[in-house]
Design a protein around this motif. Sequence first.
Motif, PDB file in Angstrom:
ATOM      1  N   ARG A 315       0.835  -1.214   0.000  1.00 46.58           N
ATOM      2  CA  ARG A 315       0.000   0.000   0.000  1.00 46.58           C
ATOM      3  C   ARG A 315       0.867   1.260   0.000  1.00 46.58           C
ATOM      4  NH1 ARG A 315      -2.972  -2.359   4.202  1.00 46.58           N
ATOM      5  NH2 ARG A 315      -4.856  -3.371   3.445  1.00 46.58           N
ATOM      6  N   LYS A 318       2.671   1.755  -3.401  1.00 45.21           N
ATOM      7  CA  LYS A 318       1.778   2.313  -4.419  1.00 45.21           C
ATOM      8  C   LYS A 318       1.589   3.806  -4.211  1.00 45.21           C
ATOM      9  CE  LYS A 318      -2.038   0.567  -6.006  1.00 45.21           C
ATOM     10  NZ  LYS A 318      -3.387  -0.059  -6.125  1.00 45.21           N
ATOM     11  N   SER A 319       1.399   4.163  -2.950  1.00 39.89           N
ATOM     12  CA  SER A 319       1.107   5.562  -2.648  1.00 39.89           C
ATOM     13  C   SER A 319       2.339   6.451  -2.804  1.00 39.89           C
ATOM     14  CB  SER A 319       0.551   5.647  -1.227  1.00 39.89           C
ATOM     15  OG  SER A 319       0.505   6.970  -0.801  1.00 39.89           O
ATOM     16  N   GLN A 320       3.469   6.004  -2.281  1.00 39.37           N
ATOM     17  CA  GLN A 320       4.648   6.874  -2.251  1.00 39.37           C
ATOM     18  C   GLN A 320       5.494   6.794  -3.520  1.00 39.37           C
ATOM     19  OE1 GLN A 320       6.917   6.952   1.464  1.00 39.37           O
ATOM     20  NE2 GLN A 320       5.219   5.976   2.540  1.00 39.37           N
ATOM     21  N   LEU A 321       5.502   5.643  -4.150  1.00 39.90           N
ATOM     22  CA  LEU A 321       6.342   5.503  -5.347  1.00 39.90           C
ATOM     23  C   LEU A 321       5.552   5.755  -6.631  1.00 39.90           C
ATOM     24  CD1 LEU A 321       8.336   2.361  -4.173  1.00 39.90           C
ATOM     25  CD2 LEU A 321       9.067   4.757  -4.108  1.00 39.90           C
ATOM     26  N   GLY A 322       4.232   5.610  -6.520  1.00 39.92           N
ATOM     27  CA  GLY A 322       3.341   5.980  -7.619  1.00 39.92           C
ATOM     28  C   GLY A 322       3.801   5.513  -8.978  1.00 39.92           C
ATOM     29  N   GLU A 323       4.031   6.479  -9.850  1.00 38.69           N
ATOM     30  CA  GLU A 323       4.269   6.193 -11.261  1.00 38.69           C
ATOM     31  C   GLU A 323       5.607   5.508 -11.534  1.00 38.69           C
ATOM     32  OE1 GLU A 323       3.965   9.127  -9.859  1.00 38.69           O
ATOM     33  OE2 GLU A 323       5.793  10.260 -10.245  1.00 38.69           O
ATOM     34  N   ILE A 324       6.529   5.464 -10.560  1.00 34.37           N
ATOM     35  CA  ILE A 324       7.815   4.804 -10.848  1.00 34.37           C
ATOM     36  C   ILE A 324       7.860   3.348 -10.373  1.00 34.37           C
ATOM     37  CG2 ILE A 324       9.142   6.962 -10.918  1.00 34.37           C
ATOM     38  CD1 ILE A 324      10.296   6.149  -8.128  1.00 34.37           C
ATOM     39  N   LYS A 372      12.768   9.429  -3.913  1.00 40.17           N
ATOM     40  CA  LYS A 372      11.456   8.852  -3.573  1.00 40.17           C
ATOM     41  C   LYS A 372      11.623   7.519  -2.841  1.00 40.17           C
ATOM     42  CE  LYS A 372       8.485  10.664  -7.318  1.00 40.17           C
ATOM     43  NZ  LYS A 372       9.296  11.135  -8.447  1.00 40.17           N
TER      44      LYS A 372
END
Lengths: 566, 566
Positions: A315, A318-324, A372
């Motif tokens: 979770r 997904k939230s902190q690394l997002g698009e990478i 990140k």
Amino acid sequence: MACRSRLAPVLRRAGASGLARAANPTAGASLNALRCIATTPARQIRASRSRQAKFTSDAYPEIKRDARFAEITADHVAYFRELLGKETALIDGVTGEVAADDMEPYNGDWMRKYRGHCKLVLKPGSTQEVSKILKYCNDNMLAVVPQGGNTGLVGGSVPVFDEIVLNTSRMNQIRSFDDVSGILVADAGVVLEVADQFLAEKGYIFPLDLGAKGSCHIGGNVATNAGGLRLLRYGSLHGTVLGIEAVLPDGTIVDDLGKLRKNNTGYDLKQLFIGGEGTIGMITAVSIQCPQRSHAVNVAFLAGESYEKIQQVFREAKSQLGEILSAFELMDLKSQQLVQKVRNSNSPLEGEHPFYCLIETSGSNSEHDSEKLEKFLEDVMTKEIVTDGVLAQDETQLRSLWSQREGIPECLGHWGGVYKYDLSIPLEDLYKLVEDVREKIDAAGLRGDTDDFPVVDVVGYGHMGDSNLHLNVAVRRYDKRVEQVLEPFVYEWIAKVSGSISAEHGLGLAKKNYIGYSRSETMVALMKQIKNLYDPVSNSLLRPVQMYTTDTPWRQNGIMNPYKYV
Amino acid sequence: MACRSRLAPVLRRAGASGLARAANPTAGASLNALRCIATTPARQIRASRSRQAKFTSDAYPEIKRDARFAEITADHVAYFRELLGKETALIDGVTGEVAADDMEPYNGDWMRKYRGHCKLVLKPGSTQEVSKILKYCNDNMLAVVPQGGNTGLVGGSVPVFDEIVLNTSRMNQIRSFDDVSGILVADAGVVLEVADQFLAEKGYIFPLDLGAKGSCHIGGNVATNAGGLRLLRYGSLHGTVLGIEAVLPDGTIVDDLGKLRKNNTGYDLKQLFIGGEGTIGMITAVSIQCPQRSHAVNVAFLAGESYEKIQQVFREAKSQLGEILSAFELMDLKSQQLVQKVRNSNSPLEGEHPFYCLIETSGSNSEHDSEKLEKFLEDVMTKEIVTDGVLAQDETQLRSLWSQREGIPECLGHWGGVYKYDLSIPLEDLYKLVEDVREKIDAAGLRGDTDDFPVVDVVGYGHMGDSNLHLNVAVRRYDKRVEQVLEPFVYEWIAKVSGSISAEHGLGLAKKNYIGYSRSETMVALMKQIKNLYDPVSNSLLRPVQMYTTDTPWRQNGIMNPYKYV
């Protein structure tokens, strides 16, 4: 072989993140060597093993050869020889002598679970040749099995009886590449790694990656709707494949090889071939949207005290690394213990932890990505969501960490065999199945450290980011008692949580009879309707509507990859 | 209405990038207002206009009502009234009096190009009701048109003659959402913007966005395979839609509403409904993979001296912005001049430039994104690839810049009508078509500033990131001479470059006869075979294989959305 070298031209230290360094930095070389083995062509792996697989016809005595199919004759062989011209385009065990070593790679799978009685392998060099072969087979009631790199796990690409193998290995040209749009058009027989290396030179990446990349063909990848390691980031082939060229059993060439990202002119028929496992036609070329290759790739390997903790890591990632975020892989302790035992190596982390996960990021700016990732790692360490972790400091370590995950399937086979299940399960229930199976195996007294016990261990790993679990039972020998514990228990368990009995490996022969655990009667009936539309098993009044494209009389006979799928 | 407010909770200044600030910062309010109009339900827009559309049956006299279809009787209406229960679930122009204003929104499209003679609108409240309605219609030879928000551009969702409209507006519930996996399951009649706002509260985003989001239904989006503004980033619905529930004309419920990211158990039949435009069944629910909503959104509006320069900007944006690039939109000078004329507003940039592009980034870290975007902007300015540009400094400016692009379709209609073409064209040739068409229109003496000329102007804009051009010819009145210049010229031009005559709008009635410019005879024949499999036009021996799921006699009559598609 340059494993993953193009993926990570620039790797930076993450700085003082409070994380442990790789516990065994010298492990890099041996691990890399193992990873390279994992991408070696399947036939080389197989050739190095002595044990011969049982014939599928013996293992599955309930499957009978369909008497409607003709036996291959010298006349048939002569036709194909004339058509294909080259001697290398045909392996003829019908009229000639063929060394077992020459035929076996096409007759069996690399897991040594399936073995057919094929006497003729054809290697067409063009779509036109495929068309002529299929038309001839259809007219003469000769059954065929389309085959790519033959790296599948469900017996889909090997014959059961004497079906003719139609192998794509000679159709191996990249047809075109547009370096502005990133659209690649290539023959079905291009090896995935070859396509990816071609793209690497252009700054692009193939939107699919999997352990067998050194052997598998992209036509086979598309025919089986392969999922792999980066579906989380780049999505499924149903979205990335823009066009397909395929041949129907009557020889019709499906010319749907568009190079457009958008084309809303009619039903998207190519989708039926994606995951159709060669049962309605043979894919001869693919057009695919390839993303830009990331300049920066980072890999972290983390440990957690429980599966719940690993879910929390996911979770946060997904939230902190997002698009990478480009991969999130799960491994349990047992899987790692077995890898280290087989390789005689150490874990990247000190001590033992119940669960591990591998996180990969891919992005366009290495500083941003490192920042990140470092922030994320500090956060999950500080909150005590993870108990230990390591971040790859260079490309060798990156490959070494990936090898902890990618090496599992190969290592598990060390003791003799593996019962493999490839399952989609809602995330929160995902690991519960492994615990339940282990408990049942133990209750039956089947697991232990000595030769008295058939089961070495029950392990779970997989693409957690896609809710895709690989449940593997490593065994010293295949044993009916183990099978009785596993089935139908595993499938019933999956049906209860509305999961899938095949997340990414397909149905093939292995799961043909179990589709009802994941699909309703209506859906299975609708699927049979599609099979019968393109390749019906009887030429009766139930034939589908007239094809408008051919003057020849309509004739289709269920010749495509029989005995399998739905 | 909160336009895009959830998209951009945090916007930062890009710092000293050397770029011009918005030339008219006070323009924000009026531009926003206009953008809100663009997302107002289509019927409100239509109601504000006085001119009545021609009946489709008059505009296309060559299309004749299919005499096989029954006329609706009082008995039919009584059956539906009993079935649906509620008075609001049925608009009955058969046995009762209906005010024209009540029926017109279902009988015509918002472009006022198509108008049917429908006398009965049904609004089922559940999948079971849809099933019973379709079975009854099939048994009684009543033709139907599935209809969502009715925002299409090709006449696909409005009746031609007296087909019954099956409207999804009462099926508007979100069924479930998993906030770890991001998988949303919702009824077909949920309005796209409602779904997106629901997701915004959970930190997710619907992977599709388009100008009509305030009116269109997600079932209609999926049925037409809508593309929209962010396909570049999130991919097509063929990849993001995980499951579909649909009803076949014989009432069979296709229960393929899986919530799994991976499920390789058989043919992916749901794909046939994505872009099937309601011709083989009606979608009643959708399961879709939704990405995390980005914390940071930035928008830049740039000007270039030529189309070649804009292509260079695109290449650089892909390379430098990589994973955060979420939109790349093209606008030519003419399109911007017309927007400003209609709105009596100023351009965001000083002076006039031959081409403009709008670049949007979406990412998880606003500082990183701003840094990437600023560096990119400095680079393209320094290299003189762009001549001027502006970066939104706050949310009002962001919306204002988007409005320059999103407002084009609405503004072009100002003079009376628009000939609209939605085309896929290889990127390097994309704008050439606009120039060629303008030249031909001028050569025919049809374009000018006074009422003597039918054509106001020929403009090009669109989703350049997807090679998708919208060629629009704004006219004072529809004129046969203009049509003769445009067709078949545009379609022939597209065929020559292997483009698509419909990138994202679909076929509907508008392009039914032109599919041959983008698809081969074989492909069209294969598509007709699919239509005939599910909804054949004759109940003869050419019927498809027996369905195994129903005990009722097989009967299918081509009742689904007749006169359209393939």
